[in-house]
Design a protein around this motif. Structure first.
Motif, PDB file in Angstrom:
ATOM      1  N   LYS A 310       0.684  -1.263   0.041  1.00 18.77           N
ATOM      2  CA  LYS A 310      -0.165  -0.118  -0.098  1.00 18.77           C
ATOM      3  C   LYS A 310       0.998   1.331  -0.026  1.00 18.77           C
ATOM      4  O   LYS A 310       0.518   2.228  -0.776  1.00 18.77           O
ATOM      5  CB  LYS A 310      -1.084   0.078   1.371  1.00 18.77           C
ATOM      6  CG  LYS A 310      -1.887   1.239   0.932  1.00 18.77           C
ATOM      7  CD  LYS A 310      -2.952   1.365   2.192  1.00 18.77           C
ATOM      8  CE  LYS A 310      -3.837   2.399   2.049  1.00 18.77           C
ATOM      9  NZ  LYS A 310      -3.335   3.538   1.685  1.00 18.77           N
ATOM     10  N   ASP A 314       1.077   3.496  -3.205  1.00 14.61           N
ATOM     11  CA  ASP A 314       0.317   4.861  -2.865  1.00 14.61           C
ATOM     12  C   ASP A 314       1.449   5.919  -3.089  1.00 14.61           C
ATOM     13  O   ASP A 314       1.003   7.131  -3.494  1.00 14.61           O
ATOM     14  CB  ASP A 314       0.175   5.006  -1.228  1.00 14.61           C
ATOM     15  CG  ASP A 314      -1.085   5.479  -1.054  1.00 14.61           C
ATOM     16  OD1 ASP A 314      -1.999   5.825  -2.070  1.00 14.61           O
ATOM     17  OD2 ASP A 314      -1.579   5.941   0.168  1.00 14.61           O
ATOM     18  N   SER A 315       2.703   5.946  -2.782  1.00 15.46           N
ATOM     19  CA  SER A 315       3.710   6.864  -2.965  1.00 15.46           C
ATOM     20  C   SER A 315       4.267   6.755  -4.275  1.00 15.46           C
ATOM     21  O   SER A 315       5.237   7.796  -4.522  1.00 15.46           O
ATOM     22  CB  SER A 315       4.582   6.659  -1.932  1.00 15.46           C
ATOM     23  OG  SER A 315       5.472   5.485  -2.033  1.00 15.46           O
ATOM     24  N   LYS A 367      -2.761   2.340  -8.611  1.00 18.96           N
ATOM     25  CA  LYS A 367      -2.883   3.449  -7.614  1.00 18.96           C
ATOM     26  C   LYS A 367      -4.389   3.956  -7.602  1.00 18.96           C
ATOM     27  O   LYS A 367      -5.018   4.241  -6.517  1.00 18.96           O
ATOM     28  CB  LYS A 367      -1.778   4.448  -8.085  1.00 18.96           C
ATOM     29  CG  LYS A 367      -1.748   5.774  -7.158  1.00 18.96           C
ATOM     30  CD  LYS A 367      -1.104   6.993  -7.856  1.00 18.96           C
ATOM     31  CE  LYS A 367       0.443   7.000  -7.511  1.00 18.96           C
ATOM     32  NZ  LYS A 367       0.738   7.457  -6.245  1.00 18.96           N
ATOM     33  N   ALA A 368      -4.979   3.976  -8.658  1.00 15.97           N
ATOM     34  CA  ALA A 368      -6.357   4.309  -8.872  1.00 15.97           C
ATOM     35  C   ALA A 368      -7.282   3.129  -8.077  1.00 15.97           C
ATOM     36  O   ALA A 368      -8.116   3.707  -7.635  1.00 15.97           O
ATOM     37  CB  ALA A 368      -6.704   4.191 -10.377  1.00 15.97           C
ATOM     38  N   ILE A 370      -6.262   1.388  -5.582  1.00 18.24           N
ATOM     39  CA  ILE A 370      -5.976   1.708  -4.133  1.00 18.24           C
ATOM     40  C   ILE A 370      -6.766   2.849  -3.644  1.00 18.24           C
ATOM     41  O   ILE A 370      -7.672   2.858  -2.370  1.00 18.24           O
ATOM     42  CB  ILE A 370      -4.543   2.022  -3.773  1.00 18.24           C
ATOM     43  CG1 ILE A 370      -4.063   0.572  -3.536  1.00 18.24           C
ATOM     44  CG2 ILE A 370      -4.328   2.874  -2.410  1.00 18.24           C
ATOM     45  CD1 ILE A 370      -2.507   0.445  -2.726  1.00 18.24           C
ATOM     46  N   ASN A 371      -6.782   4.024  -4.491  1.00 18.66           N
ATOM     47  CA  ASN A 371      -7.608   5.160  -4.058  1.00 18.66           C
ATOM     48  C   ASN A 371      -8.965   5.038  -3.980  1.00 18.66           C
ATOM     49  O   ASN A 371      -9.778   5.635  -3.202  1.00 18.66           O
ATOM     50  CB  ASN A 371      -7.222   6.255  -5.102  1.00 18.66           C
ATOM     51  CG  ASN A 371      -5.814   6.913  -4.918  1.00 18.66           C
ATOM     52  OD1 ASN A 371      -5.137   6.504  -3.842  1.00 18.66           O
ATOM     53  ND2 ASN A 371      -5.148   7.308  -5.959  1.00 18.66           N
ATOM     54  N   ARG A 372      -9.553   4.126  -5.098  1.00 12.81           N
ATOM     55  CA  ARG A 372     -10.951   3.784  -5.023  1.00 12.81           C
ATOM     56  C   ARG A 372     -11.310   2.944  -3.778  1.00 12.81           C
ATOM     57  O   ARG A 372     -12.363   3.385  -3.113  1.00 12.81           O
ATOM     58  CB  ARG A 372     -11.412   2.878  -6.219  1.00 12.81           C
ATOM     59  CG  ARG A 372     -12.898   2.797  -6.530  1.00 12.81           C
ATOM     60  CD  ARG A 372     -12.974   2.283  -8.011  1.00 12.81           C
ATOM     61  NE  ARG A 372     -12.570   1.007  -8.257  1.00 12.81           N
ATOM     62  CZ  ARG A 372     -11.165   0.726  -8.754  1.00 12.81           C
ATOM     63  NH1 ARG A 372     -10.983   1.367  -9.703  1.00 12.81           N
ATOM     64  NH2 ARG A 372     -10.876  -0.534  -9.032  1.00 12.81           N
ATOM     65  N   LYS A 373     -10.558   2.023  -3.518  1.00 10.97           N
ATOM     66  CA  LYS A 373     -10.850   1.373  -2.322  1.00 10.97           C
ATOM     67  C   LYS A 373     -10.823   2.192  -1.165  1.00 10.97           C
ATOM     68  O   LYS A 373     -11.936   1.898  -0.077  1.00 10.97           O
ATOM     69  CB  LYS A 373      -9.819   0.142  -2.106  1.00 10.97           C
ATOM     70  CG  LYS A 373     -10.193  -1.034  -3.039  1.00 10.97           C
ATOM     71  CD  LYS A 373      -8.942  -2.350  -2.854  1.00 10.97           C
ATOM     72  CE  LYS A 373      -9.438  -3.291  -3.599  1.00 10.97           C
ATOM     73  NZ  LYS A 373      -8.470  -4.321  -3.712  1.00 10.97           N
ATOM     74  N   THR A 374      -9.819   3.215  -0.916  1.00 11.90           N
ATOM     75  CA  THR A 374     -10.002   4.022   0.325  1.00 11.90           C
ATOM     76  C   THR A 374     -11.149   4.825   0.281  1.00 11.90           C
ATOM     77  O   THR A 374     -11.642   4.974   1.306  1.00 11.90           O
ATOM     78  CB  THR A 374      -8.548   4.591   0.010  1.00 11.90           C
ATOM     79  OG1 THR A 374      -7.417   4.125   0.147  1.00 11.90           O
ATOM     80  CG2 THR A 374      -8.584   5.676   1.392  1.00 11.90           C
ATOM     81  N   CYS A 375     -11.562   5.370  -0.845  1.00  7.37           N
ATOM     82  CA  CYS A 375     -12.785   6.205  -0.736  1.00  7.37           C
ATOM     83  C   CYS A 375     -14.102   5.298  -0.438  1.00  7.37           C
ATOM     84  O   CYS A 375     -14.888   5.810   0.390  1.00  7.37           O
ATOM     85  CB  CYS A 375     -13.107   6.701  -2.494  1.00  7.37           C
ATOM     86  SG  CYS A 375     -11.880   7.737  -2.756  1.00  7.37           S
TER      87      CYS A 375
END
Length: 377
Positions: A310, A314-315, A367-368, A370-375
């Protein structure tokens, strides 16, 4: 300290007392001298070794005469890296280093895109920030010639015995490696190790839980819980991102062969050629993102692998090529960047283009995701 080093004599880097003898072995090694000639002299000269070898040896004795300590070697490597960065990159940038304690030893676990450049650039960042350079994990599969072993161990590399096959032999080698990493960290020496065996040739940066289980072998010996032991190791994920993927065509060829012929057998000297190509070709902008030390929520190797992944995903710094290959051209506003990427792709053989594009696209899509899952959470 002597007792500790002797325990790991067959895998550890060289210490100060061994530097002079190692340099002499290098200078006496015809294969090493011939490699220098091949990559530094015109072909007609390198084809006459009886003339060239004495000249190169004389020059090396003169050049290396003052080298007595491991730190001297590190300073020479730093000068070489400085030249390499100026010659083959548009810039190398770092983030997160200012959040780390310069007095603390860390276990840096990074994604892996280039055999030698990845740890070299981690060291470059640490060196620039006045931090101690790392001890580097390197597989014995790369040590095909004695001179490569000499060079690696001179440059603070320690050996991962991947060639061990029998279960007992493997367990012994992995236990020794696990203890060496722990003892290095305990005595103030940071470590670099790739998140999995081999480079990510398909653009998928994913930590192998087996690597993390190896780290825990020493913890098990100390009768420590996984989470407690891992906390002691001060693991820092590092995300390395190249604008232009090193050895992209060679990596794609390997994948293509595996897909169409079931396997790929490396030619002799192929790894050395990859190292040289990684150093010499233009790489554009390189960014290294140093993450936060992992201190909690990891009770198993699988959980820890997800935590490392992650941070790395992420970075990961997305370059124009990542956006273009990922199908998000509107994020690329500089026409010059688009033209540069298209020039690169024009050099790729047609049958390999889908594989090379996938290398660049994968970080963008992950990355997209991971960001979607976080949202969603």
């Amino acid at each position: 300290m002597i007792e500790l080093e002797d325990k790991y004599a067959d895998i550890r880097p060289y210490n100060d007392e061994e530097v002079t003898a190692s340099l002499k072995r290098l200078i006496d090694d015809n294969a090493f001298i011939d490699v220098i000639a091949k990559y530094n002299l015109p072909r007609f000269l390198s084809a006459v070794p009886f003339i060239v070898r004495p000249l190169i040896r004389h020059r090396l004795r003169k050049k290396w005469g003052a080298i007595k300590h491991v730190e001297d070697v590190q300073n020479i490597v730093a000068k070489y890296l400085n030249k390499l960065v100026k010659r083959t990159t548009s810039e190398v940038t770092f983030s997160g280093l200012d959040q780390l304690d310069p007095q603390q030893a860390y276990l840096f676990i990074s994604n892996h895109r280039d055999i030698v450049l990845d740890p070299a650039l981690v060291n470059w960042g640490l060196f620039q920030h006045k931090m101690k350079t790392v001890r580097i994990a390197i597989g014995d599969n790369l040590l095909q010639r004695p001179f490569i072993t000499e060079l690696m161990r001179l440059n603070k590399s320690f050996i991962v015995k991947r060639s061990a096959k029998a279960p007992k032999e493997m367990l012994k080698a992995l236990t020794q490696l696990s203890a060496y990493i722990y003892d290095s960290l305990s005595t103030g020496h940071s470590i670099w190790i790739a998140q999995k065996e081999g480079r990510a040739k398909d653009g998928v940066d994913q930590t192998d839980p087996a690597l993390l289980k190896m780290l825990q072998l020493n913890g098990r010996k100390q009768k420590k819980e996984f989470a407690e032991y891992i906390k002691e190791l001060k693991i820092v994920p590092v995300s390395i991102s190249y604008q232009f993927e090193p050895c992209a065509i060679a990596k794609a060829k390997e994948l293509y062969h595996k897909q169409h012929h079931g396997k790929y057998v490396k030619a002799e000297g192929e790894d050395i050629a990859s190292i040289v190509e990684g150093f010499s070709t233009a790489k554009g902008h390189i960014h290294l993102a140093f993450g936060k030390p992992i201190t909690s929520h990891c009770d198993s190797a699988d959980e820890l692998a997800k935590t490392i992944d992650k941070q790395i995903i992420d970075s990961f710094y997305l370059h124009p090529g990542n956006f273009i290959a990922g199908g998000c051209r509107e994020a690329v506003i500089d026409a010059g960047d688009v033209a540069l990427f298209e020039q690169r792709m024009a050099q790729v053989p047609e049958e390999l283009k889908p594989l090379v594009l996938a290398m660049y696209a994968k970080p963008y899509h992950r990355k997209a995701e991971i960001n979607r899952k976080t949202c969603e959470h």
